[in-house]
Structures are given as structure tokens and as C-alpha cells.
Design a protein around this motif. Sequence first.
Motif, PDB file in Angstrom:
ATOM      1  N   VAL A   6       0.677  -1.154   0.140  1.00 52.56           N
ATOM      2  CA  VAL A   6      -0.009  -0.027   0.068  1.00 52.56           C
ATOM      3  C   VAL A   6       0.810   1.412   0.051  1.00 52.56           C
ATOM      4  O   VAL A   6       1.981   1.301   0.911  1.00 52.56           O
ATOM      5  N   ASP A  15      -0.179   5.741 -10.236  1.00 51.42           N
ATOM      6  CA  ASP A  15      -1.459   4.849  -9.752  1.00 51.42           C
ATOM      7  C   ASP A  15      -1.582   3.623 -10.638  1.00 51.42           C
ATOM      8  O   ASP A  15      -1.669   2.518 -10.296  1.00 51.42           O
ATOM      9  N   ALA A  36      -0.452  -0.223  -9.556  1.00 51.35           N
ATOM     10  CA  ALA A  36      -1.570  -1.196  -9.717  1.00 51.35           C
ATOM     11  C   ALA A  36      -1.108  -2.458 -10.712  1.00 51.35           C
ATOM     12  O   ALA A  36      -1.360  -3.688 -10.146  1.00 51.35           O
ATOM     13  N   TRP A  60       0.350  -3.208  -6.547  1.00 54.41           N
ATOM     14  CA  TRP A  60       0.271  -2.325  -5.312  1.00 54.41           C
ATOM     15  C   TRP A  60      -1.213  -1.410  -5.296  1.00 54.41           C
ATOM     16  O   TRP A  60      -1.773  -1.257  -6.387  1.00 54.41           O
ATOM     17  N   ARG A  61      -1.308  -0.926  -4.012  1.00 49.61           N
ATOM     18  CA  ARG A  61      -2.704  -0.291  -4.087  1.00 49.61           C
ATOM     19  C   ARG A  61      -2.270   1.255  -3.776  1.00 49.61           C
ATOM     20  O   ARG A  61      -1.623   1.464  -2.566  1.00 49.61           O
ATOM     21  N   ALA A 101      -7.170  -0.466   4.574  1.00 55.06           N
ATOM     22  CA  ALA A 101      -6.502  -1.169   3.545  1.00 55.06           C
ATOM     23  C   ALA A 101      -5.404  -2.050   3.825  1.00 55.06           C
ATOM     24  O   ALA A 101      -5.233  -3.156   3.288  1.00 55.06           O
TER      25      ALA A 101
END
Length: 270
Positions: free
Chosen positions: A182, A223, A227, A231-232, A252
Motif C-alpha cells: 500500500v 497509480d 496497480a 500495489w494499491r 487497506a
Amino acid sequence: MNDATVSRQEGWKDKPPPERAWRGRQGRTRKAIIAEQDRAAGSREERYVKRKDGEYALGSITLKVLPSTRRIRAYLRWSEGGRSPALYVGEVEHSTRAANLVQAWKIAKDRGMVGKRPVPEGSWASSSATRSVMRGNRSRDTAPELRIRSLLHQEGLRYRVSTRPLPGLRRTADLVFSRARVAVFVDGCFWHGCPDHCRPARTNSDFWRAKVDGNRARDAQTDRLLADAGWRAIRIWEHEDPVRAARRVAAAVRGFAEQDDHSVHDSRGR
């Protein structure tokens, strides 16, 4: 020298002026010393000295007592080429250091020894003050970021600060939870184009519009790349309630931990 100055300094003939008239308080922090000079000069923008190379340096006023005359003299100092030159400004005559610094800065301004630093030709800033504010904006450890970090730490969560989630990708996240994959970004409303608070600049509007649009495009690309790597990315506006933002991040991170626990139990059950 006016009559008031002569009268004041005549009283210092038989004894030195009081230390409070020229000596700074012991144990002051660097931040306090800088703030004292800024106040006396009127603002930091008024403190610039033009160096021999044409560049500008931030000046400071030093007060000294001449033993032979028992008068307080003011000197302008700055950094240049590894040295600290000093120029004589004039004599000051007040009974407090604060008043003498104000008087010394006024003399230096009247003589053209200091002043505002001109904006470089072709600069994106409309004034030197605007330029200083924009350049002084922090890229890390902002107030919203510190608050969110504190809340997450209280929740028992540990993280890395201002680091790259992916070593091979030149993108830095404000908080990184490596095991949970995260990455948290606390975005400034102006720089990242907040739909609620970002307002078009009145000067150099084309430049700033392109700058903000470029930042937004880069954010979207970051982002997407995260992804793709599993990953977030969590983005938090600086105006958001830090408590709610911290809860979102914690959910999360803990959601990943719960998934990880389930996968371990499943593998053992088999």
C-alpha cells in the motif's frame, strides 16, 4: 546624526550601553535568530544583498560596541564565496536590541545596501515573494501528513516515510506499507488540482495550468504503474479529515493482513 542620537550616546560616555541594547539572548535557536532579523527588516524579502557575482544573498545585521567610544555600531553581513563579508551600516542609539536592529535595517535600506531580490527574467513567479513561498512549500513532512502518520502510528501500524514503493520506479510515496503493498500519497490541493480548492492562478495562468495538468497526469500514471505491480495507491487531499483518512489507510493495510492470514490457514488446511 540627529540631536536625539547625540543625546542618547552622550549618556554612554562614562559607561558602556546596557547589554540588552546590543547583545542577543544566549541559547537562542537558529530559527529564533532568523525570525528576529526578519521582524527587524520588515520581512525576509527586504534582507537581500547583491553580491559581486551578481547573485543575491540573505543579509543579517550584527551589533557591536566600540570600546573606545562606547557606541553601538551596526554591520551588514552575508555569505559569499565561503567568506562572511561585513559592511559598516552606521551607529544606532536605542536602549533595546530590537529597536537598534530596526534602525540599522532602515539605514541599510536608505543607503541601498539591501532590498528585495528581483525576480529572474522569465520566471514563472509574479514577484519575489510569490517565488519564495512556492519554493518554500514542503515536499514531505507537511502538517496533514504528520497528523496522518501520528494517527496510524497510534493504531500500531508501521511504515516507511518518503520512499519509493518500487525501487526501479522514480516515484516517491509519502507513506509506504511494503508488506501490504500500500502506497499513500498526501496531495496538496493546489499542486495536484483539487476539484474543490484549486483555483486558476491570476498571473502566468498558462504556466500554472500546464504545471498542475502535468502533475495530475503523472499521478494517474503512478497509480496505474503501481496497480500493474500489485500495489494499491491511496491518495488523500490535504484538506481531508485526517482521522477519516487514517481509517481508510488502516482498513487497506489490515485488509491485506486478513487476506494473508486466510491464505496461510487455507494452505495449512490442505
